[in-house]
Design an enzyme around this catalytic site. Structure first.
Site, PDB file in Angstrom:
ATOM      1  N   GLU A 144       0.814  -1.196   0.000  1.00  0.00           N
ATOM      2  CA  GLU A 144       0.000   0.000   0.000  1.00  0.00           C
ATOM      3  C   GLU A 144       0.849   1.248   0.000  1.00  0.00           C
ATOM      4  OE1 GLU A 144      -4.001  -1.630   2.139  1.00  0.00           O
ATOM      5  OE2 GLU A 144      -2.225  -1.339   3.349  1.00  0.00           O
ATOM      6  N   CYS A 187       3.426   8.385   1.392  1.00  0.00           N
ATOM      7  CA  CYS A 187       3.954   7.401   2.334  1.00  0.00           C
ATOM      8  C   CYS A 187       4.155   6.089   1.576  1.00  0.00           C
ATOM      9  CB  CYS A 187       2.936   7.258   3.468  1.00  0.00           C
ATOM     10  SG  CYS A 187       3.347   6.012   4.660  1.00  0.00           S
ATOM     11  N   CYS A 202       5.923  -7.346   7.225  1.00  0.00           N
ATOM     12  CA  CYS A 202       6.982  -6.844   8.113  1.00  0.00           C
ATOM     13  C   CYS A 202       7.356  -7.942   9.093  1.00  0.00           C
ATOM     14  CB  CYS A 202       6.469  -5.614   8.869  1.00  0.00           C
ATOM     15  SG  CYS A 202       7.753  -4.728   9.760  1.00  0.00           S
ATOM     16  N   CYS A 249       5.721  -5.358  15.992  1.00  0.00           N
ATOM     17  CA  CYS A 249       5.386  -4.366  17.009  1.00  0.00           C
ATOM     18  C   CYS A 249       3.927  -4.630  17.417  1.00  0.00           C
ATOM     19  CB  CYS A 249       5.550  -2.955  16.460  1.00  0.00           C
ATOM     20  SG  CYS A 249       7.246  -2.629  15.933  1.00  0.00           S
ATOM     21  N   CYS A 290       0.918  -2.549  15.995  1.00  0.00           N
ATOM     22  CA  CYS A 290       0.893  -2.264  14.554  1.00  0.00           C
ATOM     23  C   CYS A 290       0.249  -3.399  13.783  1.00  0.00           C
ATOM     24  CB  CYS A 290       2.326  -2.041  14.050  1.00  0.00           C
ATOM     25  SG  CYS A 290       2.388  -1.722  12.272  1.00  0.00           S
ATOM     26  N   GLY A 347       6.555  -2.333   6.176  1.00  0.00           N
ATOM     27  CA  GLY A 347       7.921  -2.842   6.172  1.00  0.00           C
ATOM     28  C   GLY A 347       8.905  -2.015   6.977  1.00  0.00           C
ATOM     29  N   GLU A 348      10.092  -2.595   7.172  1.00  0.00           N
ATOM     30  CA  GLU A 348      11.170  -1.916   7.889  1.00  0.00           C
ATOM     31  C   GLU A 348      12.241  -1.547   6.845  1.00  0.00           C
ATOM     32  OE1 GLU A 348      12.094  -0.547  10.825  1.00  0.00           O
ATOM     33  OE2 GLU A 348      13.959  -0.210   9.727  1.00  0.00           O
ATOM     34  N   SER A 386      11.871   6.109   8.100  1.00  0.00           N
ATOM     35  CA  SER A 386      11.502   5.796   9.480  1.00  0.00           C
ATOM     36  C   SER A 386      11.934   4.380   9.824  1.00  0.00           C
ATOM     37  CB  SER A 386       9.977   5.925   9.632  1.00  0.00           C
ATOM     38  OG  SER A 386       9.590   5.588  10.943  1.00  0.00           O
ATOM     39  N   SER A 442      10.928   5.302  15.417  1.00  0.00           N
ATOM     40  CA  SER A 442       9.686   4.911  16.093  1.00  0.00           C
ATOM     41  C   SER A 442      10.047   4.546  17.530  1.00  0.00           C
ATOM     42  CB  SER A 442       9.057   3.716  15.374  1.00  0.00           C
ATOM     43  OG  SER A 442       8.663   4.112  14.079  1.00  0.00           O
ATOM     44  N   LEU A 443       9.979   5.504  18.413  1.00  0.00           N
ATOM     45  CA  LEU A 443      10.477   5.288  19.783  1.00  0.00           C
ATOM     46  C   LEU A 443       9.405   4.651  20.680  1.00  0.00           C
ATOM     47  CD1 LEU A 443      13.042   5.715  21.475  1.00  0.00           C
ATOM     48  CD2 LEU A 443      12.092   7.914  22.198  1.00  0.00           C
ATOM     49  N   ASN A 496      -4.039   4.404  16.184  1.00  0.00           N
ATOM     50  CA  ASN A 496      -5.122   4.072  15.256  1.00  0.00           C
ATOM     51  C   ASN A 496      -5.533   2.630  15.475  1.00  0.00           C
ATOM     52  OD1 ASN A 496      -5.312   6.524  13.650  1.00  0.00           O
ATOM     53  ND2 ASN A 496      -3.226   6.025  13.027  1.00  0.00           N
ATOM     54  N   CYS A 542      -1.504   5.460  10.026  1.00  0.00           N
ATOM     55  CA  CYS A 542      -0.318   4.729  10.491  1.00  0.00           C
ATOM     56  C   CYS A 542      -0.712   3.402  11.125  1.00  0.00           C
ATOM     57  CB  CYS A 542       0.404   5.488  11.602  1.00  0.00           C
ATOM     58  SG  CYS A 542       0.916   7.096  11.155  1.00  0.00           S
TER      59      CYS A 542
HETATM   60  N1  SAH Z   1       9.138  -0.056  10.319  1.00  0.00           N
HETATM   61  C1  SAH Z   1       9.328   1.369  10.242  1.00  0.00           C
HETATM   62  C2  SAH Z   1       8.425   2.004   9.232  1.00  0.00           C
HETATM   63  C3  SAH Z   1       6.952   1.985   9.589  1.00  0.00           C
HETATM   64  S1  SAH Z   1       6.489   3.605   9.960  1.00  0.00           S
HETATM   65  C4  SAH Z   1       9.169   1.976  11.622  1.00  0.00           C
HETATM   66  O1  SAH Z   1       8.781   1.251  12.537  1.00  0.00           O
HETATM   67  O2  SAH Z   1       9.478   3.149  11.803  1.00  0.00           O
HETATM   68  C5  SAH Z   1       4.921   3.470  10.618  1.00  0.00           C
HETATM   69  C6  SAH Z   1       4.795   4.320  11.872  1.00  0.00           C
HETATM   70  O3  SAH Z   1       3.468   4.182  12.381  1.00  0.00           O
HETATM   71  C7  SAH Z   1       5.725   3.847  12.958  1.00  0.00           C
HETATM   72  O4  SAH Z   1       6.128   4.902  13.771  1.00  0.00           O
HETATM   73  C8  SAH Z   1       4.816   2.925  13.721  1.00  0.00           C
HETATM   74  O5  SAH Z   1       5.320   2.657  14.987  1.00  0.00           O
HETATM   75  C9  SAH Z   1       3.524   3.710  13.711  1.00  0.00           C
HETATM   76  N2  SAH Z   1       2.355   2.868  13.966  1.00  0.00           N
HETATM   77  C10 SAH Z   1       2.227   1.550  13.770  1.00  0.00           C
HETATM   78  N3  SAH Z   1       0.998   1.126  14.122  1.00  0.00           N
HETATM   79  C11 SAH Z   1       0.320   2.194  14.534  1.00  0.00           C
HETATM   80  C12 SAH Z   1      -1.011   2.394  14.981  1.00  0.00           C
HETATM   81  N4  SAH Z   1      -1.866   1.392  15.053  1.00  0.00           N
HETATM   82  N5  SAH Z   1      -1.382   3.647  15.315  1.00  0.00           N
HETATM   83  C13 SAH Z   1      -0.510   4.677  15.195  1.00  0.00           C
HETATM   84  N6  SAH Z   1       0.758   4.541  14.765  1.00  0.00           N
HETATM   85  C14 SAH Z   1       1.173   3.322  14.450  1.00  0.00           C
END
Ligand code: SAH
Length: 399
Positions: free
Chosen positions: A129, A142, A149, A153, A156, A205-206, A237, A259-260, A336, A379
């Protein structure tokens, strides 16, 4: 003297591109040149016997038409000799990967579900997507770097889909071509006022697990003779693949986002399991050393707001303390929800209080407005539609 030995035949010459670069045009399988690097374009020209001395000039012409003008037909390449245009059309295409579905949110966000060829013929095609978010004065695309992935997490949705494969550089670049086609974002229609001004690798993906392809794709996107998206407007990211962070900076000059999501290892181990491998201290050390980071080029720290999990005032203070001496921006992301998720989004007052602490410490702390939630484009929601389509495609096939 003709520079090419044109041989008109039913079968185009076999050019050593991977299978996934090929598309069928009029029943004949042709490699697409859309998404290729200069070096690959040169190889494509050699494969149809373009004279060595003309290769460089021809590559520049192709580059201009593919990436600056966005043409999808060789016949439009006005300054390319007719016999070469015909030879190119006989051998190759400029086709983009197929758009499986397209959705437009009430807020103008657009999402394309893109079908990519599978690794081998026994598999069905894969889907990724790509989301466009229009904002005042800018528009962000984006993009995805992998199908699925491996990071898992816990908050996610994409993480619940098993990794199918890495995207190639041309498949990453093709997401921009598809979006520009659809948004009519090419000159002369658009001129300088482009719909897509920024690119973020925040789709599926990462990116740092597919760094070679991401590096190559960023180089193509940032090329001033082509797509011309400045490196400062491209953000990659990562969940924190520490050993690759410096390489990303050196190889691309792109902006970095982390993504902290937590301020201590115990919690981050739960939310972002990759943290067990590379803890917060190592991650922040890599950020301090990120090539080119400065007050003018800050690192973005993403922090998803999870109700009663990571959203206390104490955690906001800990976050500020942790980022001391790092040129940082903090991006608070309301969680989300997705079907089956175990988390809730923090209450609005709680997000505001958190944001206030961060703001008072001197950080701009924009709360990312959820965009495209109605089409599951926000996200972490990128997956559901793929599954739905998978289901629909299956039922259609069964009918
Ligand atoms: N793998 C990379 C790229 C993905 S970026 C990374 O982790 O940075 C997608 C961003 O959306 C990341 O910051 C992720 O942590 C955040 N994200 C994932 N699931 C989410 C959700 N359900 N609601 C809000 N943010 C989310």
């Amino acid at each position: 003297m003709t520079e090419i030995g044109i041989q008109k035949s039913e079968k185009p010459p076999q050019f050593p591109l991977p299978l996934r670069g090929r598309v069928r045009v009029g029943g004949i399988e042709r490699s697409s040149l859309a998404g290729l690097s200069r070096k690959e374009l040169a190889e494509a020209l050699r494969a149809i016997n373009v004279e060595e001395g003309a290769i460089k000039m021809r590559v520049e012409q192709l580059w201009h038409w593919i990436y600056h003008q966005g043409v999808i037909d060789f016949a439009q390449m006005k300054n390319v000799a007719k016999d070469l245009r015909e030879a190119l059309a006989a051998a190759y295409s400029l086709a983009r990967p197929e758009i499986a579905t397209q959705q437009v949110s009430v807020d103008g966000t657009r999402k394309w579900l893109i079908a990519l060829p599978a690794d081998n013929l026994a598999q069905k095609s894969h889907h990724v997507e790509c989301v466009y978010i229009p904002e005042q004065g800018r528009g962000t695309l984006c993009v995805s770097s992998q199908v699925g992935c491996t990071l898992n997490c816990t908050f996610c949705h994409t993480g619940t889909q098993r990794l199918v494969r890495n995207l190639s550089a041309s498949e990453i670049v093709a997401q921009i071509l598809i979006a520009r086609d659809d948004l009519r974002d090419w000159p002369p229609e658009r001129g300088e006022n482009r719909a897509i001004t920024n690119v973020v690798f925040m789709g599926m993906g990462e990116p740092l697990y597919n760094l070679d392809a991401v590096t190559k794709a960023v180089t193509i996107m940032a090329d001033g003779e082509g797509l011309s998206i400045s490196k400062r407007k491209i953000t990659v990211s990562t969940a924190g693949v520490v050993p690759q962070i410096e390489k990303l900076g050196k190889g691309t000059g792109a902006m970095l986002a982390i993504s902290l999501h937590a301020t201590n290892d115990e919690l981050r181990n739960q939310l972002v399991p990759l943290n067990k491998k590379y803890g917060i201290n190592d991650l922040l050390a890599a950020c301090r050393a990120y090539p080119g980071a400065s007050n003018a080029r800050r690192i973005t720290f993403e922090y998803v707001m999870l109700k009663d999990v990571n959203d206390s005032v104490a955690e906001a203070r800990a976050l500020v303390k942790l980022l001391k001496n790092i040129p940082a921006k903090i991006n608070l992301i309301p969680f989300n929800p997705w079907p089956g998720s175990n988390y809730e989004c923090s209450d609005w007052e709680r997000i505001e209080r958190f944001s206030e602490v961060v703001f008072n410490a001197g950080y701009a702390s924009p709360v990312r407005t959820p965009r495209g939630r109605d089409i599951l484009a926000a996200c972490g929601q990128l997956k559901s539609a793929t599954e739905k389509l998978g289901y629909r495609a299956r039922t259609l096939q069964a009918e």
